[in-house]
Scaffold this motif. Structure first.
Motif, PDB file in Angstrom:
ATOM      1  N   ARG A 394       0.831  -1.210   0.000  1.00 54.29           N
ATOM      2  CA  ARG A 394       0.000   0.000   0.000  1.00 54.29           C
ATOM      3  C   ARG A 394       0.863   1.258   0.000  1.00 54.29           C
ATOM      4  O   ARG A 394       0.519   2.252  -0.648  1.00 54.29           O
ATOM      5  N   GLU A 395       1.976   1.217   0.721  1.00 56.59           N
ATOM      6  CA  GLU A 395       2.873   2.367   0.711  1.00 56.59           C
ATOM      7  C   GLU A 395       3.454   2.591  -0.677  1.00 56.59           C
ATOM      8  O   GLU A 395       3.616   3.731  -1.121  1.00 56.59           O
ATOM      9  N   MET A 426      -1.133   7.896   2.773  1.00 59.26           N
ATOM     10  CA  MET A 426      -1.542   6.893   3.758  1.00 59.26           C
ATOM     11  C   MET A 426      -1.990   7.573   5.048  1.00 59.26           C
ATOM     12  O   MET A 426      -1.411   8.561   5.490  1.00 59.26           O
ATOM     13  N   ILE A 431      -5.147   3.753   2.418  1.00 52.35           N
ATOM     14  CA  ILE A 431      -4.767   4.751   1.411  1.00 52.35           C
ATOM     15  C   ILE A 431      -5.896   5.769   1.315  1.00 52.35           C
ATOM     16  O   ILE A 431      -7.060   5.405   1.134  1.00 52.35           O
TER      17      ILE A 431
END
Length: 484
Positions: A394-395, A426, A431
């Protein structure tokens, strides 16, 4: 070199038996045969209406069968006389010599045929020998956007977002397979029972997908996504109502300022068309590398390097995947990377490219909403086989992707941009995203969806990057202050 071999000395053959010896009264042209079930009559009327829509004139069944038999006899003789070493690219010469032999065979068999039917029969034979058979007339019709062959006798077309049955048919399964072979052979691809699925493209770039028996139970199946001979522009999409002028100005600024963008949507929603339009905004002096499963993009810039994946050969070797190409293009000094569609593990390599100095990359993926597009990217990254924690993925996504454009095909067949969404970053494990533009439906009129895409009043956080590129967007684009 002549197209034709030396003709044999066989004498003229008598024409096949007519209807005179058949018992019973044949149905009149345009009338259904007797003793039809209700379902057969419904299908007959549907095909008759489709033929009339295509400009064909339905005749009685016996006449059609005779025409097919005559076409097969003449075509077999023509194929026997054609010199296999002749260059099939010389279409005009082939057509001239086929015309000569066609006239000779008609006279030889003493066949009496109306001029209109004779010309139609000749065009059918030429299309079968030099082109794509019955599909030629559909491919030539610019109003048709998609062609779907469900076996030899059912060919559907899409026009203005609506799917209808065409009046065009193949003779049998073998006829369809001949045309399929003509499509895939020049690309070095194959389709047979051991490999019944294949992706290909036509010379004009139209995308082709083929499925044959034993996978396709109804017979050889072909799906052709046609592309306009003249690539669509952003003004065309505005004129079609796919987006507003404000949305177009914003997307153009995003591409020029090298934001990483993902176009998401369902099948047939117009993702590739929109990606092609967005790619047209890339400055002409930048080196662009495109990566596709079947080359469809029609970029007009000078410095474009198109790459295309390759399936394994008959021995199971030689496969080159999209993931391999994405990795390879990183060594080719790209200034822009355009991936036709992310379907699997190549998504992780694409995100890493976006995060390592390859700004301004573009790609598409299948998803129903911008939030779903994020989830799809997470899933595809896991398909790369790397044991990465979800937070790390996700990062990567939050850092790499700047903007998601959601395209959708609506119930009335129209294709519209529903959302233009900024990926902000984030917050905890999630997100965060914000919609910059969204489509607002106001009603339905004559089965057409009425609405417009409007600004939400939110200025994106990446507006500074757009301004750093020397582009100034007025506040009114975002719905702030007086509207233009």
């Amino acid at each position: 070199m002549s197209l034709l071999k030396t003709m044999g000395g066989g004498g003229p053959q008598k024409p096949g038996g007519g209807q005179g010896g058949q018992g019973g009264q044949p149905p009149r042209p345009g009338q259904p045969p007797q003793n039809m079930t209700e379902e057969q009559r419904r299908l007959y009327e549907q095909k008759k209406a489709a033929m009339m829509a295509q400009g064909a004139r339905p005749g009685n069944q016996a006449t059609q069968q005779n025409a097919v038999g005559l076409k097969e006899r003449i075509q077999q003789k023509l194929m026997a006389e054609i010199d296999p070493s002749f260059d099939m690219k010389q279409k005009d010469e082939i057509r001239r010599q086929i015309q000569e032999l066609f006239n000779n065979l008609i006279a030889e068999e003493n066949i009496i045929i109306a001029k209109v039917e004779r010309e139609r029969l000749f065009e059918m034979i030429v299309a079968d020998i030099t082109g794509f058979g019955p599909l030629e007339q559909l491919l030539a019709n610019e109003g048709i956007s998609e062609i779907m062959v469900n076996g030899p006798k059912n060919i559907f077309i899409e026009q203005k977002g609506h799917v209808t049955l065409s009046g065009v048919t193949f003779d049998n399964d073998e006829h369809v397979l001949r045309i399929i072979d003509r499509i895939v052979s020049p690309l070095g691809r194959r389709v047979d029972e051991s490999s019944p699925l294949v992706d290909a493209r036509l010379p004009d770039g139209s995308r082709v997908h083929v499925v044959i028996r034993p996978i396709a139970l109804c017979g050889p199946t072909i799906t052709i996504r046609k592309f306009s001979k003249t690539p669509l522009t952003i003004q065309d999409l505005i004129r079609f109502g796919s987006m507003s002028q404000e949305t177009a100005d914003f997307l153009k600024a995003c591409v020029i300022s090298r934001l990483n963008m993902v176009v998401s949507g369902g099948t047939g929603s117009g993702k590739t068309t929109l990606l092609n339009v967005l790619s047209g905004f890339i400055p002409n002096d930048e080196r662009i590398i495109t990566v596709e499963n079947a080359a469809e993009l029609q970029l007009q810039q000078e410095h474009v390097v198109p790459l295309e994946s390759r399936p394994p050969n008959i021995e199971g070797r030689g496969q080159v995947t999209i993931q391999d190409l994405v990795i390879a293009c990183l060594r080719m000094r790209p200034e822009r990377i355009v991936v036709g569609e992310c379907r699997g593990g190549e998504a992780l390599d694409m995100l890493q490219a976006m995060n390592t100095g390859h700004d301004g990359s573009l790609t598409t993926c299948h998803a129903n909403t911008p939030r779903d597009a994020i989830s799809r990217l997470e899933t595809m990254c896991l398909m790369a086989g790397m044991d990465l924690p979800v937070r790390a993925i996700r990062e990567q996504i939050a850092s790499a992707v700047d903007c998601i454009i959601q395209q959708q095909r609506l119930r009335d067949g129209s294709r519209k941009v529903l959302f233009v969404t900024e990926v902000q970053g984030m917050e905890g494990e999630m997100i965060t995203m914000s919609d910059i533009f969204e489509f607002e439906q106001t009603g339905i009129e004559k089965n057409k969806i009425i609405g417009r895409i409007r600004a939400t009043g939110i200025r994106p956080k990446f507006i500074e990057r757009i301004e750093d590129a020397g582009i100034t967007l007025p506040p009114s684009i975002f719905g702030i202050g007086p509207r233009r």
